[in-house]
Each structure stands twice: as structure tokens, then as C-alpha cells.
Design an enzyme around this catalytic site. Structure first.
Site, PDB file in Angstrom:
ATOM      1  N   HIS A 194     -13.471  -2.727  -1.272  1.00 39.51           N
ATOM      2  CA  HIS A 194     -12.566  -2.263  -0.313  1.00 39.51           C
ATOM      3  C   HIS A 194     -12.955  -2.963   0.850  1.00 39.51           C
ATOM      4  O   HIS A 194     -12.863  -2.471   2.118  1.00 39.51           O
ATOM      5  CB  HIS A 194     -12.574  -0.741  -0.176  1.00 39.51           C
ATOM      6  N   SER A 228       0.818  -1.122   0.009  1.00 33.18           N
ATOM      7  CA  SER A 228      -0.213  -0.027  -0.239  1.00 33.18           C
ATOM      8  C   SER A 228       0.720   1.158   0.022  1.00 33.18           C
ATOM      9  O   SER A 228       1.963   1.341   0.556  1.00 33.18           O
ATOM     10  CB  SER A 228      -0.860   0.219   1.257  1.00 33.18           C
ATOM     11  N   LYS A 282      -8.388  -0.875  -8.916  1.00 33.29           N
ATOM     12  CA  LYS A 282      -8.796  -1.625  -7.683  1.00 33.29           C
ATOM     13  C   LYS A 282      -9.956  -1.017  -7.371  1.00 33.29           C
ATOM     14  O   LYS A 282      -9.919   0.285  -6.955  1.00 33.29           O
ATOM     15  CB  LYS A 282      -7.816  -1.837  -6.452  1.00 33.29           C
ATOM     16  N   TYR A 321      -2.662   5.296  -4.000  1.00 39.15           N
ATOM     17  CA  TYR A 321      -3.553   6.271  -3.563  1.00 39.15           C
ATOM     18  C   TYR A 321      -3.052   7.525  -4.362  1.00 39.15           C
ATOM     19  O   TYR A 321      -1.891   8.265  -4.288  1.00 39.15           O
ATOM     20  CB  TYR A 321      -3.670   6.516  -2.378  1.00 39.15           C
ATOM     21  N   THR A 325      -5.786   2.488  -6.830  1.00 38.19           N
ATOM     22  CA  THR A 325      -7.252   2.340  -6.030  1.00 38.19           C
ATOM     23  C   THR A 325      -8.301   3.542  -6.304  1.00 38.19           C
ATOM     24  O   THR A 325      -7.808   4.706  -6.320  1.00 38.19           O
ATOM     25  CB  THR A 325      -7.074   2.159  -4.426  1.00 38.19           C
TER      26      THR A 325
HETATM   27  C1  FNR Z   1      -7.454  -2.244   3.450  1.00 40.27           C
HETATM   28  N1  FNR Z   1      -7.686  -2.124   2.034  1.00 40.27           N
HETATM   29  C2  FNR Z   1      -6.704  -1.265   1.350  1.00 40.27           C
HETATM   30  N2  FNR Z   1      -6.863  -0.925   0.125  1.00 40.27           N
HETATM   31  C3  FNR Z   1      -6.011  -0.202  -0.429  1.00 40.27           C
HETATM   32  O1  FNR Z   1      -6.331  -0.094  -1.904  1.00 40.27           O
HETATM   33  N3  FNR Z   1      -5.265   0.607   0.016  1.00 40.27           N
HETATM   34  C4  FNR Z   1      -4.814   0.350   1.360  1.00 40.27           C
HETATM   35  O2  FNR Z   1      -4.141   1.217   1.926  1.00 40.27           O
HETATM   36  C5  FNR Z   1      -5.773  -0.244   2.262  1.00 40.27           C
HETATM   37  N4  FNR Z   1      -5.581  -0.454   3.546  1.00 40.27           N
HETATM   38  C6  FNR Z   1      -6.466  -1.325   4.218  1.00 40.27           C
HETATM   39  C7  FNR Z   1      -6.237  -1.719   5.523  1.00 40.27           C
HETATM   40  C8  FNR Z   1      -7.091  -2.734   6.292  1.00 40.27           C
HETATM   41  C9  FNR Z   1      -6.914  -2.634   7.782  1.00 40.27           C
HETATM   42  C10 FNR Z   1      -7.897  -3.590   5.573  1.00 40.27           C
HETATM   43  C11 FNR Z   1      -8.643  -4.763   6.226  1.00 40.27           C
HETATM   44  C12 FNR Z   1      -8.061  -3.300   4.107  1.00 40.27           C
HETATM   45  C13 FNR Z   1      -8.513  -2.688   1.512  1.00 40.27           C
HETATM   46  C14 FNR Z   1      -7.840  -4.092   0.757  1.00 40.27           C
HETATM   47  O3  FNR Z   1      -6.851  -3.945  -0.309  1.00 40.27           O
HETATM   48  C15 FNR Z   1      -9.110  -5.238   0.240  1.00 40.27           C
HETATM   49  O4  FNR Z   1      -9.642  -4.543  -0.662  1.00 40.27           O
HETATM   50  C16 FNR Z   1      -9.972  -5.569   1.232  1.00 40.27           C
HETATM   51  O5  FNR Z   1      -9.469  -6.199   2.774  1.00 40.27           O
HETATM   52  C17 FNR Z   1     -10.365  -6.855   0.766  1.00 40.27           C
HETATM   53  O6  FNR Z   1     -11.649  -7.244   1.718  1.00 40.27           O
HETATM   54  P1  FNR Z   1     -11.266  -8.585   2.900  1.00 40.27           P
HETATM   55  O7  FNR Z   1     -10.370  -9.592   2.135  1.00 40.27           O
HETATM   56  O8  FNR Z   1     -10.780  -7.940   3.953  1.00 40.27           O
HETATM   57  O9  FNR Z   1     -12.843  -8.933   3.288  1.00 40.27           O
END
Ligand code: FNR
Length: 412
Positions: free
Chosen positions: A295, A129, A271, A152, A178
Site C-alpha cells: 500500500h 477506488s 491487492k 474495500y 484490497t
Molecule cells: C492509496 N492507495 C490506495 N489503495 C487502495 O487499495 N485503495 C485506496 O483507496 C487507496 N488510496 C490511496 C490514496 C493515496 C493518496 C495513496 C498515495 C495511495 C495505495 C495505492 O493503491 C498503491 O498501493 C500505492 O500508492 C503504491 O505505492 P506508490 O506507487 O505510491 O509508492
């Protein structure tokens, strides 16, 4: 006694030797989640576990998988099951990748360095990330597997350009942009817990941390979490995070993709696509892949479950674009369902974070190995020896067809 000496005395306590035994007791991602709940302070657990507002989308993500029946075929040779594949041009031992998760350093101090090392051992790609706790270069230095960089878009295009150049120089293979985060979602668990990014250490947070000594002690031994990619390391976490959040750019639009593509020059993945119309537009814009994702229910509450829109997105793009899916994957059978509907692979977010909380690097490996074993068993029982064999004949939507009518009573 100096702080350093005090920390040395506490080290055996923090060594967490029983972690292997704890992991051995975890037979599902839900078991790892329970273990994560025991390890993490409540505010950190809720930050990982929670979703936006009423958490409707968070719940839908699970319900959508459960709504899809798996229909087995029999008398097929399933003596050998092959799970190898290629995702965005990267060889992968499984149809799985680690999704980008910011703030991982709050879970354990090794953060993305541990995640990438685990992914390398597992032979699957790892997405890092923009908001990672370690810098993208530090992660690349330990990684033995394919890495993707998640971007981002921030207001200052010079900073974006700089991140893109750094990821390119560090050997990242794909750029995951994203697109579902023009602002951050309304995470009410975090508000109720007084959890902020950056964390503020008030009396509540202090008590919360003291109740979880195994979690707290690791920070005696290692660095405090920071935002590794933000160039001015002289800023503390607070100033870095405030700056990063304020810089999220809500004016991001399709025209930006052009300069991002030119600057990056390698595969680009969007994404956070949830409609056939956007998937079409993405294909026309020349991206290599899209991630059907909400997300993990952390952004727009009320958005559809990724699984509910996967088939229409796959049908819209055909083979112009590779389709990945995330949000709600907790079982190997979920991966089988998604691949049957046309996804190349799934990404996991919370599943690997629960594992990471439960057992560090070994916990991430444990989480993925559980999913692998479940997927292998599901494909064996389905009668599908390879991922290519999985198609829509193996799935049946309960809501589309309705439940089977009750059998008539005997005697009729
Ligand atoms: C995320 N996700 C996420 N996505 C992204 O594009 N950049 C990011 O920095 C983050 N940070 C992040 C932190 C935490 C704690 C979580 C749980 C999730 C979203 C992540 O990439 C993904 O899309 C989801 O976590 C998918 O869903 P599940 O597998 O957690 O149900």
C-alpha cells in the site's frame, strides 16, 4: 458582489496557464513531486506523500529497487523496443496501470475523471477506488480505456454487493479486492498536520490553503470533493467519510472470496499480498491476479518492500496467477527490474498523483510518459527488445552477493 461573480473575476488567476511550462521543466517523478509540493497545501501534500508511523516501509520501497543491479547484455539487436502487453486480459500499451487512490479530489477537483481520461489516452488500465471522489459511473462515462474497480469490504455486505453490481453494470473489467486494510494505517504526518478525512476547515487548514492560492482557487470553479460511491449524496463529506471509515470490515477472510467471486463473475485480483503462503492460498482460491503491495508503505510499517518479496511470490504461484507489483515505483528502470523478476506489470500511486498535482490531466500523462521513456531507454541499454526478453539474467541483488571486493592495489 455575488460569490459567482467573484469567482468569475478570479478565474484567470486560477487558469494556471504556466502549467505546461512547469511540466516541461519536470524530467523525473521526483521533479513532479517537488512541483506537487509547491502546488498543494502542506496537509494535502503530506497525505499523498506520507507513510505509516516511522515510514520505514516507505523508505524500504525505494531502497529495495536501488539494491538491485541491472546487468546489461551487449550486441543484441535493440533497434525496436516493444512495450505492449496484456494485463488481466486487458490490452495495455505499457506494463503499467494507475493504482487506486482515494481522496484524489483533494489534489485537484477533476479527480478520478481526469485520471481515467489520462489513462485512456495513454492506453493503460486505471483502477478506481471505493473511496474515489467521483462515482464509479461518472468515471466510466468518460473513460476510453480498461477500468478496474477496487473494493474495500465494508461491514454491510448489502452495500458491498451493491458496489459490485454497479461496477459490473458500468463495465469495469476486473475487481481489485484490497486485503491489507482491515484498519487504516497510523499516518502520523496526518495527525501532526491535524489532517482528517473528511477535512476540517479550522484556522490552520485555512492558512495552509491560503498559502496555495492556485490549489484553493480551483474549488471556486468546481465541486468540492466528496465520496462519489456512497449512495446517500445528501450526506456531506464528513458524514460520508465517517460512515465509510467506520464500516471497513476487519473480519474479512478467505471465505468471503467465494461470494465475491460468485457475485462478480469476472477476474478478481487481491491487492496487498506480501508472502508466498498467501499467494499460494490466493491461487488455490481461484483469483486471476495478485498485487504484491504494501500500500505504498501506508499500512503496516515494518512490512517488507514489495520488491524484496516479489521473486518468492512469483515462484510460489508459477503461471497460475498473474502477478502485479506496486509500492515505490518512481523510475522506468524499476518497472524493468520488476518485470525481470516475473511481474506482469507495475502499478503507480504517488507517481501519477504528483503528476496530477503538478499539471492536472496533462501532468498524469507527463508522469507516465516519463516512465515510458525511461523504461524504453533502460531496455535498450540492457539489450532486451521486448518485455518477454526481460528475465532474471538482467538483475543481480547487491545484498545477496555483497559488494564486489575492492580491486587489489597496483603492484600486487
Ligand atoms: C492509496 N492507495 C490506495 N489503495 C487502495 O487499495 N485503495 C485506496 O483507496 C487507496 N488510496 C490511496 C490514496 C493515496 C493518496 C495513496 C498515495 C495511495 C495505495 C495505492 O493503491 C498503491 O498501493 C500505492 O500508492 C503504491 O505505492 P506508490 O506507487 O505510491 O509508492
Amino acid at each position: 458582489m455575488r460569490l459567482q461573480e467573484f469567482a468569475t473575476l478570479l478565474r484567470p488567476l486560477a487558469a494556471d496557464k504556466s502549467s505546461d511550462r512547469r511540466l516541461a521543466r519536470c524530467h523525473s517523478i521526483e521533479d513532479l513531486r517537488m512541483e506537487a509540493r509547491r502546488f498543494l497545501p502542506r496537509a494535502v501534500f503530506d497525505f499523498v506523500d506520507g507513510g505509516a508511523q516511522d515510514e520505514t516501509t516507505l523508505r524500504r520501497n525505494r531502497a529495495a529497487f536501488e539494491e538491485i543491479d541491472l546487468v546489461p547484455r551487449v550486441l543484441r539487436d535493440v533497434g525496436e523496443i516493444s512495450l505492449k502487453t496484456e494485463i488481466l486480459g486487458c490490452p495495455s500499451s505499457l506494463p503499467l496501470a494507475l493504482a487506486p487512490t482515494g481522496g484524489t479530489g483533494l489534489v485537484r477537483s477533476g479527480a478520478e475523471v481526469d485520471l481515467a481520461a489520462a489513462a485512456g489516452v495513454l492506453g493503460i488500465p486505471c483502477a478506481v477506488s471505493t473511496m474515489s471522489s467521483r462515482s464509479l459511473e461518472e468515471v466510466a462515462a468518460v473513460s476510453t480505456g480498461p477500468l478496474w474497480f477496487q473494493l474495500y469490504l465494508v461491514r454491510d455486505r448489502g452495500r458491498c454487493r451493491d458496489l459490485i453490481d454497479r461496477a459490473k453494470a458500468a463495465g469495469y473489467r476486473a475487481l481489485m479486492v484490497t486485503v491489507d486494510t482491515p484498519v487504516t494505517g497510523g499516518r502520523e504526518r496526518d495527525l501532526r498536520n491535524g489532517f482528517t478525512l473528511p477535512p476540517t476547515i479550522g484556522p490552520g487548514a485555512l492558512m495552509d490553503g491560503l498559502r496555495r492560492p492556485r490549489w484553493a482557487l480551483q474549488f471556486f470553479r468546481a465541486r468540492m470533493p466528496t465520496l462519489g460511491n456512497f449512495d446517500d449524496r445528501r450526506l456531506g463529506l464528513r458524514d460520508q467519510s465517517v460512515r465509510a471509515a467506520a464500516e471497513l470490515d476487519p473480519s474479512l477472510n478467505w471465505n468471503d472470496l467465494e461470494w465475491i467471486r460468485d457475485a462478480w463473475g469476472r477476474p478478481i485480483v487481491l491487492k496487498g499480498v506480501l508472502s508466498a503462503a498467501d499467494a499460494n492460498e490466493a491461487a488455490a482460491a481461484g483469483v486471476s491476479g495478485i498485487v504484491v503491495s504494501n500500500h505504498g508503505g501506508r499500512q503496516l510499517d515494518g512490512a517488507p518492500a514489495s520488491m524484496d518479496v516479489l521473486a518468492e511470490v512469483v515462484d510460489a504461484v508459477g503461471d497460475r496467477v498473474e502477478v502485479l507489483l506496486d509500492s515505490g515505483v518512481r523510475r522506468g528502470a524499476d518497472v524493468a527490474r520488476a518485470v525481470s523478476l516475473g511481474a506482469r506489470a507495475c502499478m503507480i500511486g504517488r507517481a501519477h498523483l504528483y503528476g496530477y498535482a503538478a499539471g492536472g490531466r496533462a501532468g498524469v500523462e507527463h508522469a507516465v510518459r516519463l516512465l515510458e521513456a525511461e523504461l524504453r531507454r533502460t531496455m535498450t541499454l540492457l539489450g532486451a527488445p521486448s518485455l518477454k526478453d526481460l528475465d532474471r539474467c538482467f538483475v543481480r541483488s547487491r545484498s545477496a552477493f555483497g559488494p564486489h571486493p575492492d580491486p587489489p592495489p597496483r603492484g600486487h
